[in-house]
Design a protein around this motif. Structure first.
Motif, PDB file in Angstrom:
ATOM      1  N   GLU A 148      31.687  47.937  39.985  1.00 49.67           N
ATOM      2  CA  GLU A 148      31.347  47.098  38.830  1.00 49.67           C
ATOM      3  C   GLU A 148      31.593  45.605  39.067  1.00 49.67           C
ATOM      4  OE1 GLU A 148      33.495  49.062  35.693  1.00 49.67           O
ATOM      5  OE2 GLU A 148      32.058  50.719  35.658  1.00 49.67           O
ATOM      6  N   LEU A 149      32.219  45.251  40.203  1.00 54.64           N
ATOM      7  CA  LEU A 149      32.514  43.831  40.447  1.00 54.64           C
ATOM      8  C   LEU A 149      31.253  43.079  40.857  1.00 54.64           C
ATOM      9  CD1 LEU A 149      35.881  43.847  42.471  1.00 54.64           C
ATOM     10  CD2 LEU A 149      35.516  43.030  40.122  1.00 54.64           C
ATOM     11  N   SER A 150      31.189  41.801  40.445  1.00 52.00           N
ATOM     12  CA  SER A 150      30.069  40.955  40.868  1.00 52.00           C
ATOM     13  C   SER A 150      30.603  39.879  41.817  1.00 52.00           C
ATOM     14  CB  SER A 150      29.422  40.304  39.643  1.00 52.00           C
ATOM     15  OG  SER A 150      30.352  39.402  39.081  1.00 52.00           O
ATOM     16  N   PRO A 151      29.724  39.248  42.589  1.00 54.46           N
ATOM     17  CA  PRO A 151      30.184  38.202  43.520  1.00 54.46           C
ATOM     18  C   PRO A 151      30.952  37.077  42.817  1.00 54.46           C
ATOM     19  CG  PRO A 151      27.941  38.856  44.045  1.00 54.46           C
ATOM     20  CD  PRO A 151      28.283  39.553  42.769  1.00 54.46           C
ATOM     21  N   GLU A 152      30.630  36.805  41.552  1.00 52.81           N
ATOM     22  CA  GLU A 152      31.347  35.738  40.817  1.00 52.81           C
ATOM     23  C   GLU A 152      32.822  36.113  40.621  1.00 52.81           C
ATOM     24  OE1 GLU A 152      28.362  37.110  39.614  1.00 52.81           O
ATOM     25  OE2 GLU A 152      27.359  35.479  40.688  1.00 52.81           O
ATOM     26  N   GLU A 153      33.136  37.392  40.732  1.00 56.52           N
ATOM     27  CA  GLU A 153      34.523  37.841  40.514  1.00 56.52           C
ATOM     28  C   GLU A 153      35.302  37.966  41.828  1.00 56.52           C
ATOM     29  OE1 GLU A 153      34.209  40.686  36.661  1.00 56.52           O
ATOM     30  OE2 GLU A 153      32.837  41.173  38.297  1.00 56.52           O
ATOM     31  N   SER A 154      34.679  37.514  42.913  1.00 57.45           N
ATOM     32  CA  SER A 154      35.321  37.597  44.232  1.00 57.45           C
ATOM     33  C   SER A 154      36.547  36.682  44.303  1.00 57.45           C
ATOM     34  CB  SER A 154      34.285  37.187  45.292  1.00 57.45           C
ATOM     35  OG  SER A 154      34.803  37.371  46.577  1.00 57.45           O
ATOM     36  N   GLY A 155      37.515  37.045  45.141  1.00 59.97           N
ATOM     37  CA  GLY A 155      38.655  36.163  45.419  1.00 59.97           C
ATOM     38  C   GLY A 155      39.932  36.497  44.673  1.00 59.97           C
ATOM     39  N   PHE A 156      39.875  37.515  43.815  1.00 59.80           N
ATOM     40  CA  PHE A 156      41.044  37.805  42.971  1.00 59.80           C
ATOM     41  C   PHE A 156      41.558  39.223  43.187  1.00 59.80           C
ATOM     42  CE2 PHE A 156      38.598  34.438  40.956  1.00 59.80           C
ATOM     43  CZ  PHE A 156      39.579  33.464  40.878  1.00 59.80           C
ATOM     44  N   GLN A 157      42.674  39.514  42.486  1.00 56.13           N
ATOM     45  CA  GLN A 157      43.232  40.871  42.545  1.00 56.13           C
ATOM     46  C   GLN A 157      42.925  41.591  41.228  1.00 56.13           C
ATOM     47  OE1 GLN A 157      47.570  41.386  42.801  1.00 56.13           O
ATOM     48  NE2 GLN A 157      47.268  43.286  43.893  1.00 56.13           N
ATOM     49  N   TYR A 158      42.458  42.829  41.352  1.00 57.33           N
ATOM     50  CA  TYR A 158      42.125  43.648  40.186  1.00 57.33           C
ATOM     51  C   TYR A 158      42.937  44.933  40.242  1.00 57.33           C
ATOM     52  CZ  TYR A 158      38.350  40.344  39.775  1.00 57.33           C
ATOM     53  OH  TYR A 158      37.658  39.163  39.649  1.00 57.33           O
ATOM     54  N   ASP A 159      43.300  45.442  39.074  1.00 60.01           N
ATOM     55  CA  ASP A 159      44.003  46.723  39.097  1.00 60.01           C
ATOM     56  C   ASP A 159      42.991  47.868  39.016  1.00 60.01           C
ATOM     57  OD1 ASP A 159      43.314  47.139  36.444  1.00 60.01           O
ATOM     58  OD2 ASP A 159      45.355  46.996  35.670  1.00 60.01           O
ATOM     59  N   TYR A 160      43.511  49.092  39.037  1.00 59.34           N
ATOM     60  CA  TYR A 160      42.651  50.284  39.094  1.00 59.34           C
ATOM     61  C   TYR A 160      41.795  50.468  37.845  1.00 59.34           C
ATOM     62  CZ  TYR A 160      46.503  52.031  36.311  1.00 59.34           C
ATOM     63  OH  TYR A 160      47.445  52.163  35.325  1.00 59.34           O
ATOM     64  N   ALA A 161      42.119  49.674  36.773  1.00 59.08           N
ATOM     65  CA  ALA A 161      41.289  49.730  35.559  1.00 59.08           C
ATOM     66  C   ALA A 161      40.295  48.574  35.537  1.00 59.08           C
ATOM     67  CB  ALA A 161      42.183  49.687  34.319  1.00 59.08           C
ATOM     68  N   GLY A 162      40.306  47.751  36.570  1.00 56.56           N
ATOM     69  CA  GLY A 162      39.355  46.631  36.635  1.00 56.56           C
ATOM     70  C   GLY A 162      39.883  45.373  35.973  1.00 56.56           C
ATOM     71  N   ILE A 163      41.173  45.363  35.598  1.00 53.00           N
ATOM     72  CA  ILE A 163      41.741  44.175  34.953  1.00 53.00           C
ATOM     73  C   ILE A 163      42.201  43.183  36.023  1.00 53.00           C
ATOM     74  CG2 ILE A 163      43.650  43.345  33.484  1.00 53.00           C
ATOM     75  CD1 ILE A 163      43.362  46.139  32.056  1.00 53.00           C
ATOM     76  N   LYS A 164      41.764  41.921  35.835  1.00 54.01           N
ATOM     77  CA  LYS A 164      42.156  40.866  36.787  1.00 54.01           C
ATOM     78  C   LYS A 164      43.633  40.549  36.594  1.00 54.01           C
ATOM     79  CE  LYS A 164      41.092  36.093  37.759  1.00 54.01           C
ATOM     80  NZ  LYS A 164      40.429  34.922  37.215  1.00 54.01           N
ATOM     81  N   LEU A 165      44.394  40.566  37.685  1.00 56.23           N
ATOM     82  CA  LEU A 165      45.846  40.354  37.579  1.00 56.23           C
ATOM     83  C   LEU A 165      46.178  38.881  37.735  1.00 56.23           C
ATOM     84  CD1 LEU A 165      47.110  43.431  39.631  1.00 56.23           C
ATOM     85  CD2 LEU A 165      46.942  43.187  37.153  1.00 56.23           C
ATOM     86  N   PRO A 166      47.255  38.427  37.077  1.00 55.77           N
ATOM     87  CA  PRO A 166      47.638  37.027  37.242  1.00 55.77           C
ATOM     88  C   PRO A 166      48.107  36.745  38.665  1.00 55.77           C
ATOM     89  CG  PRO A 166      49.267  38.214  35.924  1.00 55.77           C
ATOM     90  CD  PRO A 166      48.134  39.166  36.165  1.00 55.77           C
ATOM     91  N   SER A 167      47.922  35.506  39.123  1.00 60.35           N
ATOM     92  CA  SER A 167      48.311  35.155  40.495  1.00 60.35           C
ATOM     93  C   SER A 167      49.824  35.054  40.618  1.00 60.35           C
ATOM     94  CB  SER A 167      47.707  33.823  40.883  1.00 60.35           C
ATOM     95  OG  SER A 167      46.308  33.933  40.828  1.00 60.35           O
TER      96      SER A 167
END
Ligand SMILES: NC(=O)c1ccc[n+]([C@@H]2O[C@H](COP(=O)([O-])OP(=O)(O)OC[C@H]3O[C@@H](n4cnc5c(N)ncnc54)[C@H](OP(=O)(O)O)[C@@H]3O)[C@@H](O)[C@H]2O)c1
Length: 233
Positions: A214-233
């Motif tokens: 479900e990720l798109s290239p615009e969402e590249s570069g970050f950490q996501y959890d197993y539910a797809g939630i972007k995690l804080p840096s």
């Protein structure tokens, strides 16, 4: 639906690990995944994340056979290294153990991107995903402890962000992310997180592959959890 519009080739690094094995099994069952190659110390005894030459050699072998991987899934990593348990206090910090954490959990994934991104297609959807850990989030750190593992996983996130920027210049459809798999029942957690409900490796693999789909290239570069939630840096 797995986010790849067409047939794709996958490479799983650390394919003999708890999560890596489950990722391979699930990829093998996907209709449009036409090949899954395992890269681990069982299939390639000389392969070692701490030895760049071994990574370069394996990459050269794939290149010589004309192999290109749309998806590279890095499932390597370590919490205990050479029997050393993660520190409970900074007083337990040992520089050699800390360096080993950086070598396996941060520099290892960086070297994998350096070499394996060269055998990913230069156009169309490509993914480099590496397993990070929520404890690598600086903002999310409430408990302290595990300083070497945490610091190496935080560094891994910076490596992912920096590499993602460069990879997107070469291929705007590329995705480069780290993924937190949840607390998963593998040999890595056998002695830890005993009071948590652990996901089975196959539950974690299913969720992680859904997130990648479900990720798109615009969402590249970050950490996501197993539910797809972007995690804080
Ligand atoms: N399990 C969890 O709850 C959890 C939670 C958060 C994050 N993670 C992350 O998920 C990743 C995988 O964890 P797991 O639970 O599947 O652990 P695992 O079962 O212990 O698998 C670890 C994998 O890493 C490989 N590896 C370790 N050191 C290596 C080296 N120097 N060279 C080449 N391969 C090496 C292992 O290969 P060998 O068998 O040859 O050593 C194995 O394939 C790790 O990055 C971990 O930090 C896991």
């Amino acid at each position: 639906m797995n986010g790849f519009e067409k047939n794709f080739h996958a490479l799983v690094v650390g394919a003999n690990g708890g999560i890596g094995t489950a990722i391979c099994d699930q990829l093998s069952e996907m209709e449009n995944c036409i090949s899954v190659v395992n890269l681990d110390r069982r299939a390639y005894p000389e392969f070692d994340l701490r030895d760049e030459q071994s990574i370069a050699k394996v990459t050269d072998g794939f290149r010589a056979k004309g192999m290109l991987f749309d998806l590279v899934f890095d499932a390597t990593g370590a919490l205990e290294i050479e029997g050393e348990r993660p520190e409970k206090s900074i007083r337990e910090l040992d520089p050699l153990t800390m360096a080993a954490h950086f070598s396996i959990n941060a520099i290892g994934p960086a070297l994998l991107i350096k070499h394996l991104s060269q055998i990913q297609p230069r156009s169309g959807r490509t993914i480099f995903a590496t397993l990070g850990a929520r404890v690598g989030s600086i903002e999310d750190n409430q408990l302290g402890g595990w300083i070497s593992y945490r610091a190496a996983k935080a560094a891994q996130n910076q490596i992912i962000k920096t590499a993602a920027i460069e990879l997107s210049r070469q291929n705007p459809s590329s995705i480069c992310v780290s993924l937190h798999p949840g607390t998963v029942d593998t040999k890595l957690t056998r002695k830890y997180a005993t009071s948590y409900r652990k996901l089975s490796p196959s539950e974690a693999a299913e969720k992680l592959l859904r997130v990648l789909g479900e990720l798109s290239p615009e969402e590249s570069g970050f950490q996501y959890d197993y539910a797809g939630i972007k995690l804080p840096s």
